[in-house]
Design an enzyme around this catalytic site. Sequence first.
Site, short mmCIF file in Angstrom:
data_model
loop_
_atom_site.label_atom_id
_atom_site.label_comp_id
_atom_site.label_asym_id
_atom_site.label_seq_id
_atom_site.Cartn_x
_atom_site.Cartn_y
_atom_site.Cartn_z
N TYR A 137 -25.11 -109.80 68.00
CA TYR A 137 -24.16 -109.11 67.13
C TYR A 137 -22.77 -109.25 67.73
O TYR A 137 -22.46 -108.64 68.74
CB TYR A 137 -24.55 -107.64 67.00
CG TYR A 137 -23.83 -106.86 65.91
CD1 TYR A 137 -22.95 -107.47 65.02
CD2 TYR A 137 -24.04 -105.49 65.78
CE1 TYR A 137 -22.31 -106.74 64.03
CE2 TYR A 137 -23.41 -104.75 64.79
CZ TYR A 137 -22.54 -105.38 63.92
OH TYR A 137 -21.91 -104.65 62.94
N LYS A 165 -25.26 -112.16 63.89
CA LYS A 165 -24.41 -111.54 62.88
C LYS A 165 -23.00 -111.56 63.43
O LYS A 165 -22.73 -110.99 64.49
CB LYS A 165 -24.83 -110.10 62.58
CG LYS A 165 -23.88 -109.42 61.57
CD LYS A 165 -24.25 -107.98 61.28
CE LYS A 165 -23.23 -107.35 60.34
NZ LYS A 165 -23.52 -105.93 60.04
#
Length: 305
Positions: A137, A165
Amino acid sequence: MVTPTLPAGALVALATPTGTGGGPDLESLDRLVDHVLAGGVAGISPCGSTGEGARMTSKERLAVTARVIERAGELPVIAGVPVSALTDAEAELGQLQELGARAALVAPPAYFPMPAKEVEAYYRRLADSSPLPLVLYNIPAFTRVPLSAQTVGSLATHENVVGLKDSSRDLEYLQSVMLTRGDAGDFRVYTGTDTMLVASSLAGADGSIAASANLVPELGVRILSLVHSDLPAALELQRQLGEIVAACRKGTPPAGWKAALSLLGFCSRAPFAPAMPLDEEEIAQMRDALLSARVAQSAGIGGRR
């Protein structure tokens, strides 16, 4: 460890409704999950940034994730693990695997600065020990710890690291990631930026894990389905989504999205403490802005108070 491939397409960075006592409101959570499922999302990611995972206790995060998994059926659930202490992260990953999560969305530890070699070592230790596959992330605006494209490319070769992400809002960075991931074909790259769905897809990203999918899940689904077959139509829908995003970027994240969801009757506008909800003037401005967007009108926002 053989890890499953995660889905392409539009996933939701699920918001967490807040109850009157300040904890998660699981009944409202059920309604929200049903809404995003009806909108056609390819997966659900609870307890990330939009889900305010970092403002919840581990017990609360696990309760929310368990409820989402129960409600989502066969749809993959990628649970947020916003934990700075390494041993706490390892423990929570084990509990999430027992609940049935498909993967875990793991941000780097916040507060202390971390050079790239420490970031990579952190993720490698988690990946080596975790019973769940990891999704990296990159959200440096919150963590102040960026994941370099080179670090992502190196970690993409680990069999238990299955995706990224990226919420950096940096298209050049995203393009670099696409180059450095190389032949790791099962390594998914998602954008977390609602206003970049078309641009990210054209750059080679596999999909999105986005906040707007709480409010208008079908819109992101349609955008990503049209990018490579009808680009003008996808761009027009991206423009409409941009209007909604601009209206909801108010207050301390994700207070704007929760306020918008409250206008649809899904949950309270209150974020988790110590964040504060939007005031009445901000709510009125948001309602007016959302009513100017055709997609928002079709969602029925004008009839709610």
